[in-house]
Write an enzyme that holds these catalytic residues in place. Structure first.
Site, short mmCIF file in Angstrom:
data_model
loop_
_atom_site.label_atom_id
_atom_site.label_comp_id
_atom_site.label_asym_id
_atom_site.label_seq_id
_atom_site.Cartn_x
_atom_site.Cartn_y
_atom_site.Cartn_z
N LYS A 171 14.96 7.27 2.18
CA LYS A 171 13.88 6.42 1.66
C LYS A 171 13.98 6.28 0.15
CE LYS A 171 9.97 4.06 1.89
NZ LYS A 171 9.29 4.17 0.62
N GLU A 178 15.48 -1.39 -3.72
CA GLU A 178 14.35 -2.31 -3.89
C GLU A 178 14.11 -2.63 -5.37
OE1 GLU A 178 9.67 -1.53 -3.95
OE2 GLU A 178 10.59 -1.07 -2.01
#
Length: 298
Positions: A171, A178
């Protein structure tokens, strides 16, 4: 399946709302009593303290924590521990640093408590489209919680990544990527905005999502944002960071893996917070010194 939920904020509450219609029962706690009161769906039992949450759950208990990373996770675990029994399972669904997840799992294992790190992506849209989940921990615990993961995620939207820490590590890298993607889109649209042409931002973002090689969900969100505010005039150019980008860059340094794009996107966020940065003053002063270039004064 029965599960406890701690932290009923933007993501936590929506995750509970997604679980209940699928037949799961949830015992939920949040420091905000109004949030607990707002969850009135069948199968939800709200409690006002962590002891009550543990008491309502059947052994072996499964308790999902959706609290901010760092001290809040440790504090929550410390409050729960005196009331837990051997075989109980704690799940950290927040954005914790993977190294801390490994340490917590090791410490809890000595007390007979199981631990899982579940990196969860989906934001406020997860309620309707599902949550992408990156899971670390023991395989047996992953299999035990499979009904929960299956309900929360879209089809093929969750993955057992490996031993403790693997979920939060994956993650972390996801969020680093991102950062870079958002920065690239931001710079591109800034060039469009600064062009001599009267370009329609909502139409361009919509266009690029129709067969373009840069189409993405982020562009779909951009389309919606531009439709509400075509020049984003209501926004300030201040971009916060929640930690994962920093961790990703530090990981790149420690592992010797070049990640210049992600690093630059992180530094760009830092730069966005300084409307009168000292580094910019320094450059302006030296440009005047060596070239006599004009410099703005306060």
């Amino acid at each position: 399946m029965q599960i406890g939920f701690i932290g009923l904020g933007r993501m936590g509450a929506n995750m509970v709302k997604r679980l209940l219609p699928d037949g799961h029962t949830v015992v939920g706690y949040d420091r905000d009593a109004e949030v607990i009161a707002s969850l009135t769906q069948k199968g939800f039992q709200g409690v006002t303290d962590l002891y009550s949450l543990v008491t309502y759950l059947e052994k072996p208990r499964a308790i999902w924590m959706m609290v901010p990373s760092g001290a809040p996770v440790d504090e929550t675990i410390a409050l729960l521990l005196p009331h837990l029994a051997e075989g109980d399972l704690l799940i950290d669904g927040g954005n914790s640093l993977y190294k801390q997840s490994i340490e917590r799992a090791t410490t809890l294992k000595k007390k007979g408590i199981h631990y899982m790190d579940v990196g969860t992506s989906g934001g406020i849209w997860g309620l309707t489209v599902g949550y992408c989940m990156m899971i670390g921990g023991e395989v047996e615990d992953f299999k035990h919680l499979d009904p929960i993961f299956k309900t929360l995620a879209p089809e093929e939207g969750y993955l057992y990544c490996g031993k403790h820490g693997a979920g939060h590590f994956t993650k972390m890298i996801h969020n680093g990527i991102e950062y870079a993607m958002l920065q690239a889109y931001g710079e591109g649209f800034a060039l469009l905005e600064a062009s001599p042409f009267d370009l329609n931002m909502p139409q361009i973002s919509k266009l690029w999502n129709r067969g373009s090689v840069i189409r993405s969900w982020l562009l779909e969100l951009a389309e919606g944002a531009f439709e509400k505010d075509p020049r984003l005039a209501t926004f300030k150019g201040y971009v916060d960071d929640s930690g994962e980008g920093r961790w990703t860059v530090l990981e790149a340094v420690e592992s010797g893996v070049p990640a210049p794009t992600i690093a630059a996107s992180l530094f760009a966020r830092f730069s966005s917070r300084n409307t009168d940065a000292f580094s910019d003053k320094f450059i302006a002063a030296l440009r005047k010194e060596f070239g006599g270039h004009a410099a703005k004064r306060t």
